[in-house]
Scaffold this motif. Structure first.
Motif: not given
Lengths: 367, 367
Positions: B130-152
């Motif tokens: 979970d810590v490693r997924r959170k790391y990936m997610d936080s780096v990618i979502s900073q520049f990719d709003k579509e990614y963040l929204n899809t993830l949510i």
């Protein structure tokens, strides 16, 4: 007691290394991944018949090999003692003392004692209370078989009590069986409580002195034993919580809930302590453990200091080494990535030391 | 972009500190517990509107005080930008940019980006996936709003699917509701999978170069994205596992099971890597993240290096500093317990730097 010679074969990244030690300070220096810590671990193996880091022996064997051995020659009470540990894939591990095989490895533990100070000690601050209980238990049981046996019986009874709680609905029939357990548990709980309290009473003042000596600042530290039994006796606690226990279906009171409280300036070290303060705290704890063990043994255990100079500022390193200089400790093993730093420190305090340069799992040079 | 000035008031152990920074290297030196890392954390606060270490703001206020503030003046695109963060006990936190208050703090994130390298990075190696997924997610979502929204959306649907599995007996009526969820989840899962894969494809080669550059040895490292979706598509996985899901009562397949595999010489770094090798691995990962962010932003984020010289041998420190010397990185903040070591390193590479001596939460002297 001290370790004169160490030979390792196919242990971790060491294919074959032979070392002759100084009875005072021995320092392993070398680059990252050279195998410095693995030599400390080989010494730990001779003492505890297992690795400090990896419990599964097959993972400690050098890549591509199927067996390993570690051999040590100790000087103890003016006698020479030979300890040999060997492991082959698929075969039971063999440990011999003076060529005689042990039937039970547990018989060996405590004969060549040591205190290991490692960066992984931070687990004690950061992890759950179980890690801290396990720490107390392992230190006390090494010198107190009654404690160990009481602990084993207590834990077994708690397991059974929990199984009973789990299997039952909250009917009254269980109440009498529960109280049967409680009456058996009560004397055990009080023995464990008192021995832990005694241990902390001995440890805390020594710990404070060490912290003060290393930090040389006005930082206020405390270490406290936290137990429900310091307020109420075990049976009263059980009666008070029987309703809750039957609801949550496990035993919510007892010495299996004990903890250690580590504080700096009135707050948890984990929260307010910097990296260096946390390291100092843990170092002082382990050195206090050293004194406790020496008192119980009547002689000095070996002291293994892994990566101890990192994160400490120059002041703290100097004060730490002044402690070492007083010949308060016996044989010491240290690792360092910076040979020049180590030399400077040891020369400054005029220490009797030997330096081993490690490279790719081999001794490159001794000085 | 760089930080010109920083003022902190009642933040952690700093009652009042004002600093004027160099646009290149700034180094905070001082003893253990002096407050070096707290200054890095104040910079982190300006960027993320929260502490890197302690999420609860009341705990970041200086002992005995009831409010704190952090103020920074940045130079960005040839303009001056003022960022102010203030917190008072019992009142909502206020963040202002050029005197204008934010309604949503999230709007601020990403405007003054930074990469933090900290000893706590070791969590990435030692903790669960979970810590490693959170790391990936936080780096990618900073520049990719579509990614963040899809993830949510994906996570929300998984929660609902799990609630359905939990509430139901294993009767067939649920099968059709489950497959309704699966059809909604499938496209989301594939978007997340592809974006994570793309991220790793970009990151891995840069990571390898950094590891090689710092370690300067033949150590073979790899970093791999591990997902069930790389073998089969999401709907097939769901059908294959529907029986199991209904038995264990949660969704056992999907991108919420992804992981990163960190290896050294073909084995897990966590198991075979020494302290120094693990530190090098994490440092290379964070520097690769720096490059990834620079590519996405079009300018250099700030780089915060906490305790980075510890555990690394002289060779690795030298190679790390050679990277810095190439002006590849922009503004850098470093902490060190050894002022002489820092000076030596920076002078050796002829770097443009400023040294801040910290003592008891105050700037003692600048040089």
């Amino acid at each position: 007691m001290y370790l004169e010679k160490l030979s390792v074969l196919n242990f971790k990244n060491h294919s074959e290394s032979r070392l002759n030690f100084n009875s005072n300070i021995n320092c392993f220096v070398g680059g990252n991944g050279s195998g410095k810590t693995n030599l400390l671990d080989a010494i730990h193996y001779l003492s505890f018949t297992k690795s400090f880091f990896i419990k599964q022996d097959s993972m400690n064997v050098l890549y591509d090999q199927d067996f390993m051995s570690i051999e040590g020659i100790f000087e103890k009470d003016h006698k020479t003692e030979l300890v040999q540990c060997a492991f082959k894939t698929g075969v039971k591990k063999v440990v011999k003392r003076n060529k005689k095989k042990y039937d039970k490895l547990a018989e060996h533990i405590g004969l060549f004692p040591l205190v290991m100070v490692s960066p992984t000690d931070s687990e004690l601050l950061l992890s759950g209370s179980d890690v801290r209980r396990k720490y107390m238990d392992s230190v006390i049981s090494q010198f107190d078989k009654e404690y160990l046996n009481t602990l084993i019986s207590y834990n077994k009874l708690i397991l059974q009590r929990n199984a009973l709680l789990k299997s039952s609905d909250s009917n009254t029939a269980n109440l009498s069986s529960l109280s049967l357990y409680d009456e058996q548990l009560a004397p055990l709980a009080h023995i464990i409580f008192e021995k832990r309290q005694l241990f902390l009473n001995q440890l805390a003042p020594i710990f404070l002195n060490y912290y003060k000596a290393i930090s040389n600042t006005g930082e206020q530290v405390t270490i406290q034993y936290d137990s429900q039994l310091s307020e109420k006796n075990f049976l009263d606690l059980c009666i008070q919580n029987s309703e809750k226990d039957r609801l949550v279906k496990f035993t919510s009171v007892g010495v299996h809930k004990d903890d250690l409280i580590f504080q700096l300036n009135g707050h948890p070290v984990k929260r307010v302590g910097s990296q260096g303060q946390q390291k100092t705290y843990l170092l002082a704890l382990k050195l206090a453990q050293f004194d406790f063990m020496q008192e119980a043994l009547g002689y000095k255990p070996m002291l293994l200091l892994d990566d101890v100079f990192d994160k400490l500022d120059d002041n703290r390193v100097e004060h730490l080494m002044k402690l070492v200089d007083k010949h308060h400790f016996g044989q010491i093993f240290v690792t360092d990535t910076h040979p020049e730093r180590s030399k400077q420190i040891f020369n400054k305090i005029n220490a009797d030391y030997k330096l081993f340069h490690i490279k790719n799992g081999a001794i490159e040079k001794e000085e």
